[in-house]
Design an enzyme around this catalytic site. Structure first.
Site, PDB file in Angstrom:
ATOM      1  N   MET A  82     -64.818 -44.427  13.328  1.00  0.00           N
ATOM      2  CA  MET A  82     -65.318 -45.763  13.660  1.00  0.00           C
ATOM      3  C   MET A  82     -64.994 -46.154  15.108  1.00  0.00           C
ATOM      4  O   MET A  82     -64.167 -45.529  15.761  1.00  0.00           O
ATOM      5  CB  MET A  82     -64.699 -46.798  12.718  1.00  0.00           C
ATOM      6  CG  MET A  82     -65.071 -46.613  11.259  1.00  0.00           C
ATOM      7  SD  MET A  82     -64.270 -47.831  10.174  1.00  0.00           S
ATOM      8  CE  MET A  82     -65.151 -49.330  10.628  1.00  0.00           C
ATOM      9  N   HIS A  83     -65.660 -47.222  15.567  1.00  0.00           N
ATOM     10  CA  HIS A  83     -65.307 -47.995  16.763  1.00  0.00           C
ATOM     11  C   HIS A  83     -65.606 -47.336  18.108  1.00  0.00           C
ATOM     12  O   HIS A  83     -65.584 -48.001  19.133  1.00  0.00           O
ATOM     13  CB  HIS A  83     -63.819 -48.370  16.756  1.00  0.00           C
ATOM     14  CG  HIS A  83     -63.309 -48.938  15.479  1.00  0.00           C
ATOM     15  ND1 HIS A  83     -63.890 -50.026  14.860  1.00  0.00           N
ATOM     16  CD2 HIS A  83     -62.258 -48.570  14.689  1.00  0.00           C
ATOM     17  CE1 HIS A  83     -63.211 -50.314  13.761  1.00  0.00           C
ATOM     18  NE2 HIS A  83     -62.232 -49.448  13.627  1.00  0.00           N
ATOM     19  N   ASP A  88     -66.255 -43.907   8.305  1.00  0.00           N
ATOM     20  CA  ASP A  88     -65.446 -42.968   7.527  1.00  0.00           C
ATOM     21  C   ASP A  88     -64.720 -43.632   6.364  1.00  0.00           C
ATOM     22  O   ASP A  88     -64.634 -43.066   5.268  1.00  0.00           O
ATOM     23  CB  ASP A  88     -64.464 -42.205   8.429  1.00  0.00           C
ATOM     24  CG  ASP A  88     -63.595 -43.095   9.295  1.00  0.00           C
ATOM     25  OD1 ASP A  88     -63.642 -44.331   9.169  1.00  0.00           O
ATOM     26  OD2 ASP A  88     -62.854 -42.534  10.138  1.00  0.00           O
TER      27      ASP A  88
END
Length: 499
Positions: free
Chosen positions: A81-82, A240
């Site tokens: 992520m991110h 995820d």
């Protein structure tokens, strides 16, 4: 034989999982790629390394298991992520991706809170501004690399860039978009309010859609390169943690996942309910459309064990050392450990605090230090569990995955500390299985992700709390919670001596 493929794009490697119609894992392949740490607190990767290695694992999967290209009916993605990928007019990356574990954005995080305000952030995004999120990274590039920022026409997250390169479909699924700090979770669309107040043009934000969205087939050249049919159906996929929850069957009220990897995650299904937990927990879109999950994070869970193993137990069988802790009493003979080796996330957002052993004397042996570490990690995860329950969400079953599920000793410890039934899985494959379930549902093998998980996710060991241990841990847990407050100032002052 018909199959689907779940692709998990992790921080250190990409994994392709081949799953048949009964949910059996028929094969898997993995490949690694480098991480670049050019400066202190920097963590970057080259987006095209992800694409290259994803193609490689898919090609290897086809060749290794002698598959016919028409055997593969669909595939989907899970991803770290991110991470921020900025693209130019030709949709090529303008710079390396800035990853989730990059912490250069302390000032930008403060700017966000100052401009938007904590309560408004909670109400719009349901989350605190953290250095790991995408929005601070975007503001960092705007401030420090203005020429690159001016060339940017859109941004993507890691798995979404790979999917774009395989299919030509641009966009971000909602479960990943929720982790950017730019998504209005009330409307499930980009927040005009946040973008305008921070001076971010709306055109930088790509389309958003649910995790099960059909994104077309593979580009013809990509299909030929990999050895798959261009008609292989590709579905959006998810973050995820969302995919990990799907792969563990966390798709109904009362189900909670405890995942112990490098970091630790305590994640519970929230259904359609929306809340911001006053920033004490993350709150994100789940993979099923219109559903959400709440999550607490222990930054150094398995990492604490890895550190202890590499420093003190390098020459010993680590699984035997963990098994030996079963005969030790609750509380490791008066030894407590706080797993703050790299700071902490839940319930203390504190990048400066560091870990502690409290109560040690010359009679303590390595096995007791090891058990204290396991107890400390589990206590930290219980703090997330407590916040969830204090906010009125029920937890009746904890599904254990990752390293914490591989040891019966640790499964029992989780049951005793959580005071809940703890279950391991026989076919646990983490987020890659969740991605495969998304693909299988998209291919209409099942009517919903919930139905797919009911058929594919298989329970293994079931552990119930031992009342005598529960009683002892109930006395020890309040002592553990005191340690942070008594040590946070000391460890912050010690920082000047860490060279």
């Amino acid at each position: 034989m018909e199959y689907v493929i779940g692709i998990d794009l992790g921080t250190s490697s990409v994994k392709a999982l081949l799953v048949d119609k009964k949910g059996n894992v028929a094969g898997e392949t993995t490949a690694t790629y480098p991480i670049f740490h050019d400066h202190d607190r920097y963590s970057e990767q080259a987006p095209d390394d992800w694409v290259k290695e994803t193609k490689n694992v898919l090609r290897e999967l086809i060749n290794k298991y002698d598959l016919n290209k028409d055997d593969i009916k669909g595939l989907s993605f899970s991803g770290q992520m991110h991470g921020l990928i900025l693209l130019n007019e030709e949709n090529n990356p303008l710079r390396r991706a800035i990853l989730w574990n990059d912490t250069r954005t302390n000032e930008e995080t403060k700017d966000i809170e100052e401009v938007i305000g904590q309560n408004r952030l909670w109400n719009i995004t349901k989350n605190n501004p953290l250095e790991g999120f995408t929005l601070p990274k975007l503001l960092w590039v705007k401030k420090n690399e203005p020429l690159i920022y001016k060339q940017a026409t859109t941004f993507l997250l890691p798995k979404d860039y790979v999917r774009y390169r395989l299919t030509g479909r641009m966009g971000i699924d909602l479960s990943d978009a929720a982790g950017t700090l730019m998504l209005d979770l009330n409307k499930n669309e980009w927040s005009t309010e946040i973008l305008e107040e921070l001076g971010i043009p709306h055109h930088l934000c790509p389309p958003v859609f649910p995790s099960d969205t059909y994104c077309g087939g593979l580009l013809e050249g990509v299909a030929e390169e990999i050895g798959l049919s261009k008609d292989t159906k590709v579905f959006a996929g998810g973050a995820d943690n969302a995919c990990g929850a799907v792969g563990a069957g966390i798709l109904s009220k009362g189900k909670t996942m405890c995942s112990i990897g490098t970091s630790g995650v305590l994640l519970t299904y929230a259904g359609e309910e929306k809340t911001h937990f006053n920033g004490d927990l993350h709150f994100f879109n789940h993979a099923p459309d219109g559903k959400y999950y709440a999550m607490g994070v222990t930054l150094a869970a398995g990492y604490s064990l890895q550190w202890f193993k590499e420093v003190f137990l390098k020459e010993q069988d680590f699984s035997e050392c963990i098994a030996a802790t079963a005969s030790l009493p609750v509380g490791s003979r008066g030894l407590l450990f706080t797993p703050y080796l790299v700071g902490e996330r839940t319930p203390h957002i504190d990048p400066f605090v560091r870990g502690s052993f409290i109560g040690m004397d010359s009679s303590h042996r390595k096995e007791e230090f090891l058990k204290a570490i396991m107890e400390g990690i589990t206590f930290s995860l219980k703090e997330s569990l407590d916040i969830i329950q204090e906010n009125g969400m029920e937890i009746d079953t904890v599904i254990a995955i990752g390293g914490g599920a591989k040891s019966e000793v640790w499964l029992q410890m989780q049951a005793d500390i959580f005071g809940k039934k703890v279950v391991s899985l026989t076919n646990e494959q983490g987020p890659a299985m969740g991605a495969a379930i998304i693909a299988a549902t998209g291919c209409q093998w099942f009517s919903s992700l919930h139905e797919a998980a009911q058929n594919w996710v298989k329970e293994g060991t079931i552990v119930t709390p031992q009342p005598s241990n529960v009683k002892e841990y109930e006395k020890l847990y309040p002592l553990y919670k005191k340690v942070y407050h008594h040590t946070k100032g000391i460890t912050k002052e010690l920082a000047e001596f860490r060279v």
